[in-house]
Design an enzyme around this catalytic site. Structure first.
Site, PDB file in Angstrom:
ATOM      1  CG  ASN A   1      21.217  10.885  36.433  1.00 20.68           C
ATOM      2  OD1 ASN A   1      21.286  11.044  35.211  1.00 20.68           O
ATOM      3  ND2 ASN A   1      21.415  11.871  37.304  1.00 20.68           N
TER       4      ASN A   1
ATOM      5  CE  LYS B   1      24.976  12.239  38.174  1.00 23.26           C
ATOM      6  NZ  LYS B   1      25.533  12.942  39.311  1.00 23.26           N
TER       7      LYS B   1
ATOM      8  CG  HIS C   1      19.970  15.541  38.880  1.00 29.17           C
ATOM      9  ND1 HIS C   1      21.195  16.156  38.951  1.00 29.17           N
ATOM     10  CD2 HIS C   1      20.125  14.305  39.413  1.00 29.17           C
ATOM     11  CE1 HIS C   1      22.063  15.311  39.501  1.00 29.17           C
ATOM     12  NE2 HIS C   1      21.433  14.178  39.788  1.00 29.17           N
TER      13      HIS C   1
ATOM     14  CD  GLU D   1      24.839  16.350  38.282  1.00 26.38           C
ATOM     15  OE1 GLU D   1      24.467  15.824  37.221  1.00 26.38           O
ATOM     16  OE2 GLU D   1      25.373  15.701  39.213  1.00 26.38           O
TER      17      GLU D   1
ATOM     18  CD  GLU E   1      19.698  12.284  43.259  1.00 24.26           C
ATOM     19  OE1 GLU E   1      20.204  11.190  43.043  1.00 24.26           O
ATOM     20  OE2 GLU E   1      19.736  13.224  42.439  1.00 24.26           O
TER      21      GLU E   1
ATOM     22  N   GLY F   1      28.108  12.565  43.756  1.00 21.29           N
ATOM     23  CA  GLY F   1      29.396  12.514  43.068  1.00 21.29           C
ATOM     24  C   GLY F   1      30.585  12.741  43.978  1.00 21.29           C
TER      25      GLY F   1
ATOM     26  CB  SER G   1      28.092   8.777  47.200  1.00 24.32           C
ATOM     27  OG  SER G   1      28.721   9.941  46.671  1.00 24.32           O
TER      28      SER G   1
HETATM   29  P1  PGA Z   1      26.167   9.832  42.274  1.00 24.50           P
HETATM   30  O1  PGA Z   1      24.992  10.709  41.590  1.00 24.50           O
HETATM   31  O2  PGA Z   1      25.601   8.444  42.505  1.00 24.50           O
HETATM   32  O3  PGA Z   1      27.279   9.822  41.253  1.00 24.50           O
HETATM   33  O4  PGA Z   1      26.531  10.496  43.536  1.00 24.50           O
HETATM   34  C1  PGA Z   1      23.654  10.564  41.980  1.00 24.50           C
HETATM   35  C2  PGA Z   1      22.777  11.454  41.127  1.00 24.50           C
HETATM   36  O5  PGA Z   1      23.219  12.541  40.753  1.00 24.50           O
HETATM   37  O6  PGA Z   1      21.634  11.090  40.798  1.00 24.50           O
END
Ligand code: PGA
Length: 255
Positions: A13, A15, A100, A102, A172, A178, A217
């Site tokens: 992903n 983003k 997601h 976010e 998640e 992140g 992560s």
């Molecule tokens: P990250 O994000 O690997 O940067 O923690 C995962 C995601 O948001 O799908």
């Protein structure tokens, strides 16, 4: 070793990273770094503006699949800034992320919105990757299962059993996204077991064909351990999917 009914799914992903130019550069590097393989499903979620470039860049590599990060549930109309599932399908993608964290936390998407998007995805022939996960406060308050249940129930509500059984899920935990703090393989296994049981309650044995990905992560160095966790059918990678060489290492992890 985990028992899986599907090939491991390795998804990236991006983003709001990698515009059209960086997308072309990424795939040029990734194609060199990662040979086609039939024991993995590899999916990229570039920004919508980069999809046509991504489609061109994966020509001749049918093993590299594409998705969009979000859709709106209406098919067309006066919805400035949005794209529909049909448009995404026409552009050449097969998957869409729905819900997601976010989208939920920055843009205020509700559990019901996620269900509408999942239904719109199927109606256009796309596979939704339905994302669920708890915040740290919810986990600390002992509300993990309640939160996951509310998210998954609302997302599956508009779907008949066949469609629910054709969806992908991604667990998640918000506190792991992140942050550099991944869930332990045991934490992931426990949450995945709960999600699988909830799916079985809803759609019986069709539940067993739904891949459940872990995200939060995931890095080249921890991917193999997470992929080996019981009930983890794949990974959804954010930050570490932006680097072609690093993502190629994640694709190869666990083999
Ligand atoms: P990250 O994000 O690997 O940067 O923690 C995962 C995601 O948001 O799908």
């Amino acid at each position: 070793m985990t028992t899986r009914t599907t090939r491991p799914v390795i998804a990236g992903n991006w983003k709001m990273h990698h515009g059209p130019r960086a997308t072309a550069d990424f795939f040029a590097a990734f194609r060199n770094a990662s040979e086609p393989r039939d024991d993995r499903t590899v999916v990229f979620f570039p920004p919508a503006i980069s999809i046509s470039g991504a489609v061109a860049a994966v020509q001749g590599r049918p093993d590299l699949l594409l998705g969009v990060q979000n859709i709106y549930w209406e098919s067309k109309g006066a919805f400035t800034g949005e794209i529909s599932a049909g448009m995404a399908a026409e552009a050449g993608v097969r998957f869409v992320l729905c819900g997601h964290s976010e989208r939920r936390h920055v843009f205020g998407e509700s559990n019901d919105d996620v269900g509408r998007k999942a239904a719109a995805a199927f109606a256009a022939g796309l596979t939704p990757v339905i994302c669920v996960g708890e915040t740290l406060d919810e986990r600390r308050a002992g509300r993990l299962e309640e939160v996951l249940d509310a998210q998954i129930d609302a997302a599956l509500e508009p779907l008949d059993a066949d469609r629910a059984g054709a969806a992908f899920l991604a667990y998640e935990p918000v506190w792991a996204i992140g942050t550099g703090v991944n869930a332990t393989p045991d934490d992931a296994a426990a949450a995945h077991a709960h999600l699988r049981a909830r799916l079985r309650d809803r759609i019986a044995q069709l539940a067993d064909q739904v891949p459940i990905l872990y995200g939060g992560s995931v890095k080249p160095d921890n991917a193999a351990d997470l992929l080996a966790a019981d009930g983890v059918d794949g990974v959804l990678v954010g930050g570490a999917s932006l680097d072609a060489a690093g993502f190629a290492r994640i694709v190869a992890a666990g083999t």
